[in-house]
Design a protein around this motif. Structure first.
Motif, PDB file in Angstrom:
ATOM      1  N   SER A 126       0.759  -1.475   0.101  1.00 12.06           N
ATOM      2  CA  SER A 126       0.028   0.044   0.013  1.00 12.06           C
ATOM      3  C   SER A 126       0.748   1.267  -0.003  1.00 12.06           C
ATOM      4  O   SER A 126       0.383   2.221  -0.621  1.00 12.06           O
ATOM      5  CB  SER A 126      -1.000  -0.011   1.194  1.00 12.06           C
ATOM      6  N   ASN A 127       2.023   1.256   0.715  1.00 17.46           N
ATOM      7  CA  ASN A 127       2.820   2.590   0.630  1.00 17.46           C
ATOM      8  C   ASN A 127       3.390   2.634  -0.804  1.00 17.46           C
ATOM      9  O   ASN A 127       3.471   3.748  -1.277  1.00 17.46           O
ATOM     10  CB  ASN A 127       4.233   2.124   1.403  1.00 17.46           C
ATOM     11  N   ALA A 128       3.931   1.363  -1.234  1.00 23.58           N
ATOM     12  CA  ALA A 128       4.292   1.357  -2.879  1.00 23.58           C
ATOM     13  C   ALA A 128       3.172   2.386  -3.714  1.00 23.58           C
ATOM     14  O   ALA A 128       3.582   2.651  -4.527  1.00 23.58           O
ATOM     15  CB  ALA A 128       4.488   0.168  -3.529  1.00 23.58           C
ATOM     16  N   ILE A 129       2.131   2.093  -3.664  1.00 24.84           N
ATOM     17  CA  ILE A 129       1.220   2.460  -4.480  1.00 24.84           C
ATOM     18  C   ILE A 129       0.769   4.021  -4.097  1.00 24.84           C
ATOM     19  O   ILE A 129       0.671   4.773  -4.912  1.00 24.84           O
ATOM     20  CB  ILE A 129      -0.308   1.557  -4.380  1.00 24.84           C
ATOM     21  N   LYS A 130       0.606   4.119  -2.481  1.00 26.89           N
ATOM     22  CA  LYS A 130       0.475   5.567  -2.392  1.00 26.89           C
ATOM     23  C   LYS A 130       1.318   6.573  -2.428  1.00 26.89           C
ATOM     24  O   LYS A 130       1.080   7.547  -2.972  1.00 26.89           O
ATOM     25  CB  LYS A 130       0.253   5.452  -0.658  1.00 26.89           C
ATOM     26  N   TYR A 131       2.529   6.144  -2.342  1.00 24.27           N
ATOM     27  CA  TYR A 131       3.820   7.130  -2.621  1.00 24.27           C
ATOM     28  C   TYR A 131       4.096   7.145  -4.169  1.00 24.27           C
ATOM     29  O   TYR A 131       5.341   7.124  -4.188  1.00 24.27           O
ATOM     30  CB  TYR A 131       4.840   6.958  -1.749  1.00 24.27           C
ATOM     31  N   ARG A 132       2.934   6.984  -4.947  1.00 26.31           N
ATOM     32  CA  ARG A 132       3.568   7.086  -6.388  1.00 26.31           C
ATOM     33  C   ARG A 132       3.632   8.484  -6.867  1.00 26.31           C
ATOM     34  O   ARG A 132       3.278   9.668  -6.105  1.00 26.31           O
ATOM     35  CB  ARG A 132       2.202   6.343  -7.058  1.00 26.31           C
TER      36      ARG A 132
ATOM     37  N   THR B  86       9.406  -3.441  -4.655  1.00 30.19           N
ATOM     38  CA  THR B  86       9.852  -2.373  -5.531  1.00 30.19           C
ATOM     39  C   THR B  86       8.867  -1.705  -6.186  1.00 30.19           C
ATOM     40  O   THR B  86       8.039  -2.121  -6.696  1.00 30.19           O
ATOM     41  CB  THR B  86      10.718  -2.903  -6.501  1.00 30.19           C
ATOM     42  N   ASP B  87       8.806  -0.264  -6.027  1.00 32.12           N
ATOM     43  CA  ASP B  87       8.017   0.553  -6.750  1.00 32.12           C
ATOM     44  C   ASP B  87       8.842   1.422  -7.679  1.00 32.12           C
ATOM     45  O   ASP B  87       9.962   1.649  -7.604  1.00 32.12           O
ATOM     46  CB  ASP B  87       6.998   1.397  -5.638  1.00 32.12           C
ATOM     47  N   ASN B  88       7.893   2.305  -8.322  1.00 33.46           N
ATOM     48  CA  ASN B  88       8.621   3.471  -9.095  1.00 33.46           C
ATOM     49  C   ASN B  88       7.746   4.848  -8.769  1.00 33.46           C
ATOM     50  O   ASN B  88       7.746   5.643  -9.595  1.00 33.46           O
ATOM     51  CB  ASN B  88       8.116   3.119 -10.744  1.00 33.46           C
TER      52      ASN B  88
ATOM     53  N   PHE C 132       5.332   7.030  14.429  1.00 36.80           N
ATOM     54  CA  PHE C 132       4.952   8.435  13.807  1.00 36.80           C
ATOM     55  C   PHE C 132       5.738   9.066  12.957  1.00 36.80           C
ATOM     56  O   PHE C 132       5.870  10.112  12.681  1.00 36.80           O
ATOM     57  CB  PHE C 132       4.380   9.231  15.183  1.00 36.80           C
ATOM     58  N   LYS C 133       7.132   8.366  12.342  1.00 38.67           N
ATOM     59  CA  LYS C 133       7.564   9.250  11.588  1.00 38.67           C
ATOM     60  C   LYS C 133       7.194   9.302  10.194  1.00 38.67           C
ATOM     61  O   LYS C 133       6.923   8.253   9.353  1.00 38.67           O
ATOM     62  CB  LYS C 133       9.255   8.557  11.373  1.00 38.67           C
ATOM     63  N   ARG C 134       6.973  10.482   9.818  1.00 39.39           N
ATOM     64  CA  ARG C 134       6.660  10.671   8.332  1.00 39.39           C
ATOM     65  C   ARG C 134       7.480  11.925   7.703  1.00 39.39           C
ATOM     66  O   ARG C 134       7.973  12.624   8.383  1.00 39.39           O
ATOM     67  CB  ARG C 134       5.117  11.311   8.376  1.00 39.39           C
ATOM     68  N   LEU C 135       7.291  11.553   6.255  1.00 36.51           N
ATOM     69  CA  LEU C 135       8.147  12.525   5.582  1.00 36.51           C
ATOM     70  C   LEU C 135       7.347  13.601   4.818  1.00 36.51           C
ATOM     71  O   LEU C 135       7.905  14.513   4.257  1.00 36.51           O
ATOM     72  CB  LEU C 135       9.128  11.819   4.487  1.00 36.51           C
ATOM     73  N   HIS C 136       6.068  13.566   4.919  1.00 40.62           N
ATOM     74  CA  HIS C 136       5.241  14.273   4.176  1.00 40.62           C
ATOM     75  C   HIS C 136       4.030  14.772   5.097  1.00 40.62           C
ATOM     76  O   HIS C 136       3.585  14.101   6.106  1.00 40.62           O
ATOM     77  CB  HIS C 136       4.611  13.521   3.135  1.00 40.62           C
ATOM     78  N   GLY C 137       3.360  15.887   4.647  1.00 35.13           N
ATOM     79  CA  GLY C 137       2.219  16.437   5.416  1.00 35.13           C
ATOM     80  C   GLY C 137       0.861  15.445   4.994  1.00 35.13           C
ATOM     81  O   GLY C 137       0.763  14.807   4.106  1.00 35.13           O
TER      82      GLY C 137
ATOM     83  N   PRO D 107      -1.905  10.768   2.881  1.00 35.18           N
ATOM     84  CA  PRO D 107      -2.363  10.490   4.263  1.00 35.18           C
ATOM     85  C   PRO D 107      -1.773   9.644   4.920  1.00 35.18           C
ATOM     86  O   PRO D 107      -0.947   8.702   4.420  1.00 35.18           O
ATOM     87  CB  PRO D 107      -4.106  10.086   3.822  1.00 35.18           C
ATOM     88  N   GLY D 108      -1.863   9.422   6.403  1.00 35.23           N
ATOM     89  CA  GLY D 108      -1.018   8.555   6.978  1.00 35.23           C
ATOM     90  C   GLY D 108      -0.693   8.755   8.361  1.00 35.23           C
ATOM     91  O   GLY D 108      -0.752   9.784   8.567  1.00 35.23           O
ATOM     92  N   SER D 109      -0.354   7.662   9.162  1.00 37.18           N
ATOM     93  CA  SER D 109      -0.050   8.404  10.565  1.00 37.18           C
ATOM     94  C   SER D 109       1.316   7.837  10.893  1.00 37.18           C
ATOM     95  O   SER D 109       2.086   8.028  11.973  1.00 37.18           O
ATOM     96  CB  SER D 109      -0.886   7.236  11.446  1.00 37.18           C
ATOM     97  N   GLY D 110       2.060   7.350   9.957  1.00 33.47           N
ATOM     98  CA  GLY D 110       3.816   6.949  10.258  1.00 33.47           C
ATOM     99  C   GLY D 110       3.922   5.878  11.390  1.00 33.47           C
ATOM    100  O   GLY D 110       4.762   5.628  11.970  1.00 33.47           O
ATOM    101  N   ILE D 111       2.783   4.808  11.052  1.00 38.00           N
ATOM    102  CA  ILE D 111       3.012   3.518  12.000  1.00 38.00           C
ATOM    103  C   ILE D 111       3.347   2.532  11.372  1.00 38.00           C
ATOM    104  O   ILE D 111       3.871   1.566  11.756  1.00 38.00           O
ATOM    105  CB  ILE D 111       1.626   3.438  12.806  1.00 38.00           C
ATOM    106  N   GLY D 112       2.831   2.560   9.868  1.00 40.23           N
ATOM    107  CA  GLY D 112       3.084   1.227   9.078  1.00 40.23           C
ATOM    108  C   GLY D 112       4.404   0.435   8.972  1.00 40.23           C
ATOM    109  O   GLY D 112       4.737  -0.739   9.420  1.00 40.23           O
ATOM    110  N   LEU D 113       5.612   1.182   8.956  1.00 37.03           N
ATOM    111  CA  LEU D 113       7.103   0.457   8.745  1.00 37.03           C
ATOM    112  C   LEU D 113       7.142   0.104  10.142  1.00 37.03           C
ATOM    113  O   LEU D 113       7.896  -0.756  10.366  1.00 37.03           O
ATOM    114  CB  LEU D 113       7.984   1.490   8.251  1.00 37.03           C
ATOM    115  N   ALA D 114       6.813   1.021  11.162  1.00 36.79           N
ATOM    116  CA  ALA D 114       7.166   0.714  12.500  1.00 36.79           C
ATOM    117  C   ALA D 114       6.473  -0.810  12.958  1.00 36.79           C
ATOM    118  O   ALA D 114       7.267  -1.671  13.558  1.00 36.79           O
ATOM    119  CB  ALA D 114       6.606   1.607  13.423  1.00 36.79           C
TER     120      ALA D 114
END
Ligand code: ADP
Length: 845
Positions: free
Chosen positions: A745-751, A774-776, A792-797, A802-809
């Motif tokens: 879902s991150n790979a699609i979200k941060y397209r 792997t994504d593009n 809760f670490k995110r690189l974007h507003g 959208p997101g809460s910065g918890i997925g990768l954690a």
């Protein structure tokens, strides 16, 4: 004149001539007598004749006869009208023997023999009568003057010839005798003339120099000996001639078996005129004697130069000889002791030993290498090794003893020293062995309390102390030092009343680590008893005389403590005890260091365990809190959201614009909060371990189910998701689903602007499976590669993505639970990213 039957003058002359020639031809006396009788009978016409001579014993006896019976000769032998040696003896003619009174004793014999006339013709020379001729006639015979004259003439010739012959024979005999003596002599005898030419040598000479006399005669020494030898002989010969008398000289000459020495007695030979005609030499071989002399001189020199005392004594114990070695060993000079009793050398404690030795010697027994003691002149008693042998005279009788004494004081001393060294070596080895036996026990002991007790026990036993104590410093957790002690040989109570060792002069060196203090008697030590209040050992304390204290020093030089040993009798502790305890102290220090380190390690481990436990508990608390909080928060949040929705529905149109915004904000915030709570809940769940062992799950199936659940968002984004062959792994399905859900879902979200392309792959490596997604998409700046996994670490507003910065954690927590890890493998901003996670192949929880 001529008488019938008598020879004519010419016949007589002829007879005399024949006689003379016969006499000159005669080789032996018998020939001579025979010729004489023949001539006599021829010229005198006698019927019978005889020749008689005085023998050495003065008795006249028949030497030859013609026509006389044995019987007659026996009867008349010994009779002579003249005594032997008579001078001017006349011939005697007896015309009728039976009428002659002087012959009366022989009348019977004469008659029986048939003799009528007898003529006695003396045989005489300067020395007088030495024999007689006898002429006999059977019938009366007028013996003429003529006949008498001829008979007398013949007698004179025969006398002369006889004498000459006898002298000749005598000379030959004596020469023969001399020759025999010469040839049988063991000495070398020779005669030389004035020129040194040999004239005679005896058989010994022939034998020694292998030249027979015939060849030797006429030759000189220069012909047969080396020049140097010949010159020596010649010089000596000339000296003898010069001296005119016998000289004895030593000469050397080479023989078959080497050089021989001779004593040559040489004397000049003199001619009748008294002038020297040559030299006679009689040489006696003295080689052997000289060798003996040399040997005995050599022996004497050896005796004299010997380091050993060599003493001669007779059977009464009187010293007869005393060499220089004896002077050195015993201190007396030869003059002082020779002739005196050997008993002056007796050591006071061995007075009766010498007579015993002499008794042995008298029995012909040798006393060999006995070790005993003797007294020197200066009174010092020395250790000697004695060999005493009997001394015999030429006849084999024991006449004394020779004694060889060697001073072995030094040897004895070094023997003692060696014994001492050996004993020490033995001790050292024993110490080493004891330490060797002890070391592993101490090294293996990591429990400090047991260790110090064992050190104390072992050391106390090994030094044979009545009691031993180990005062040792310890450090508590705060690093503060304090002192404890262990005891051995006495119960703990024995020390209970006494304070710790005080800083007295006796104890302090040990605690300062200054070395070993070993006292045979502690009370005699100047450091002892100086301190108040006890001034020595306190009342009731165990009695101590022997004292041994050894510091125990660590590798770092820190004094860890001191070992103390006591015994109630003095002088109990030896250097080897000291060595043992020093060794034990060294070993104890190492073991204590080890035990200390071990304790520290134990403590550190315990600490780690404790903090891990704390952490685990805190985590658990947090999870419980997060779970319950998010769970509990959902309820009021739902109420808020529901209430807000009701207000919006019922009163939405009545609200002014401002209030409508507030209401919308409430609705948005409660929605966001709902998501946040969901995520938190998911995170808390991820932190919780799944129950039971991980089953094997087909990751390809998991991926396709995840994609299925995401169909709407994939279609909406126009994404293309592909996957390679994926393996089965040991993981709980729900967890693996979480991982792929988040990453895909991150790979699609941060397209980016293009339609997203996502590829899922897996490779094996290093004992695990590594999955990659792997994504593009937009990619990630490298400096954020680590941070993005933080809670809760995110690189974007939120407006952007959208997101809460918890997925990768969550992903990180999940893989870590299975012993794997997750990382951003590669990412280029504007080009895409590759996320990887690993799952151990044999992963079991
Ligand atoms: P969320 O996606 O809810 O923000 P995540 O923990 O999933 O939180 O991700 C953390 C951050 O990592 C994201 O905010 C995003 O900036 C970055 N990120 C994650 N995945 C990607 C990706 N595939 N491409 C680019 N950025 C990503």
């Amino acid at each position: 004149m001529a008488h019938s039957g008598s020879a004519s003058g010419a016949d007589r002359f002829k007879a005399l001539y024949n006689l003379l020639s016969a006499l000159s031809r005669a080789r032996v006396l018998e020939d001579l007598y025979d010729a004489a009788l023949s001539s006599l009978m021829e010229v005198t016409a006698a019927d019978r004749a005889a020749i008689l001579l005085f023998d050495e014993d003065g008795v006249i006896r028949f030497k030859a006869s013609r026509g006389l019976s044995e019987r007659y000769r026996a009867a008349v032998e010994g009779h002579s009208p003249w005594p032997r040696g008579a001078s001017d003896a006349p011939a005697l003619v007896v015309p009728d023997v039976l009428a002659h009174a002087d012959l009366a004793p022989f009348h019977d014999a004469l008659r029986e023999e048939g003799i009528r006339v007898a003529v006695f013709v003396p045989l005489a020379l300067d020395a007088g009568v030495f024999g007689k001729f006898m002429l006999y006639y059977d019938t009366p015979h007028p013996f003429t003057e003529d006949e008498l004259e001829v008979a007398t003439a013949i007698a004179a010739h025969v006398a002369m010839a006889t004498e000459r012959k006898r002298a000749e024979l005598e000379r030959a005999r004596s020469e023969q005798r001399l020759r025999t003596i010469l040839d049988n002599s063991a000495t070398v005898i020779f005669l030389k003339d004035l020129e040194g030419r040999y004239q005679l040598i005896n058989r010994r000479h022939e034998e020694l120099f292998h030249i027979p006399e015939q060849q030797m005669v006429g030759r000189t020494d220069f012909d047969i000996f080396p020049a140097v030898v010949a010159e020596q002989f010649r010089a000596n010969d000339l000296a003898v001639i010069e001296a005119g008398q016998a000289l004895a000289m030593e000469e050397t000459v080479p023989q078959d078996d080497g050089i021989h020495s001779y004593i040559s007695v040489k004397f000049p030979l003199q001619g009748p005129d008294g002038r020297a005609t040559g030299v006679c030499g009689i040489a006696t071989d003295i080689t052997e004697r000289k060798q003996l002399e040399d040997a005995s001189r050599h022996l004497a020199a050896i005796v004299e130069s010997s380091d050993d005392a060599i003493i001669g004594k007779n059977l009464r114990g009187i010293i007869t000889s005393w060499n220089r070695g004896a002077e050195r060993v015993f201190g007396y000079t030869a003059e002082e002791v020779v002739g005196g009793p050997v008993s002056i050398l007796a050591a006071p404690d061995r007075i009766d030993e010498m007579p015993r030795i002499l008794a042995e010697i008298a029995q012909g027994r040798r006393v060999d290498h006995i070790e005993t003691r003797r007294r020197r002149k200066d009174g010092q008693i020395i250790d000697v090794s004695l060999t005493v042998s009997p001394v015999r005279d030429g006849a084999g009788r024991i006449v004394g003893a020779s004694k060889i004494a060697r001073d072995i004081s030094e040897r004895k001393h070094s023997e003692q020293e060696r014994a001492l060294l050996l004993a020490r070596e033995h001790e050292a080895r024993r110490t080493a062995e004891q330490l060797h036996a002890v070391a592993p026990r101490l090294a293996a002991q990591l429990d400090m309390r047991k260790l110090v007790q064992e050190v104390t026990d072992i050391a106390t036993a090994l030094v044979g102390a009545e009691f031993g104590a180990f005062f040792h410093n310890l450090r508590n957790e705060k690093g503060e030092s304090y002192m404890l002690y262990t005891l051995s040989g006495v119960p703990m109570e024995a020390f209970a009343h006494f304070p710790m060792p005080r800083n007295t002069e006796v104890f302090a060196p040990t605690f300062r680590g200054e070395g070993v203090v070993r006292l045979d008697d502690v009370r005699l030590d100047p450091r002892y008893g100086r301190n108040a209040p006890h001034h020595g050992i306190p009342e009731g304390h165990l009695p101590v005389r022997s004292y041994l204290a050894v510091p125990v020093i660590s590798r770092t030089g820190e004094v860890l403590g001191g070992l103390f040993f006591g015994h109630s009798t003095p002088g109990r502790f030896t250097a080897s005890h000291e060595a043992i305890v020093t060794g034990i102290a060294a070993q104890a220090a190492i073991s204590m260091d080890n035990a200390h380190l071990f304790e520290q390690a134990q403590r550190a481990q315990a600490e780690l365990k404790r903090s891990n436990e704390e952490l685990r508990r805190a985590n658990q608390d947090l999870e419980v809190f997060a779970y319950s909080a998010s769970h509990d928060l959902q309820e009021p949040l739902r109420t808020i959201a529901l209430s807000a929705q009701i207000i919006e529905r019922n009163y939405g149109k009545q609200l002014d614009e401002k209030d409508a915004v507030f209401l919308a904000n409430i609705l948005t915030a409660s929605r966001r909060m709902g998501v946040l709570i969901q995520d938190l809940l998911a995170y808390a769940r991820a932190a919780k371990s799944e129950e039971g062992p991980a089953p094997r799950v087909d990751s390809a199936a998991v991926v396709s189910r995840v994609l299925e659940s995401m169909t709407a968002s994939i279609e909406e984004a126009g994404a293309i998701v592909t996957a390679d062959d994926l393996p089965a792994v040991a993981m709980h399905e729900g967890r693996l689903t979480q991982l792929f859900q988040n990453l895909i879902s991150n790979a699609i979200k941060y397209r980016d602007k293009e339609a997203p392309r996502v590829h899922i792959a897996a490779r094996s490596g290093d004992g695990c499976w590594i999955f990659s997604v792997t994504d593009n998409g937009i990619g990630i700046e490298p400096q954020y590669a680590e941070q993005i996994f933080g809670l809760f670490k995110r690189l974007h507003g939120r407006e952007e993505y959208p997101g809460s910065g918890i997925g990768l954690a969550i992903c990180q927590r999940v893989v870590e639970q299975y012993g794997g890890r997750i990382w951003l493998e590669e990412s280029v901003p504007g080009r895409g990213s590759t996320f990887c996670f690993s799952v151990p192949c044999d992963s079991v929880r």
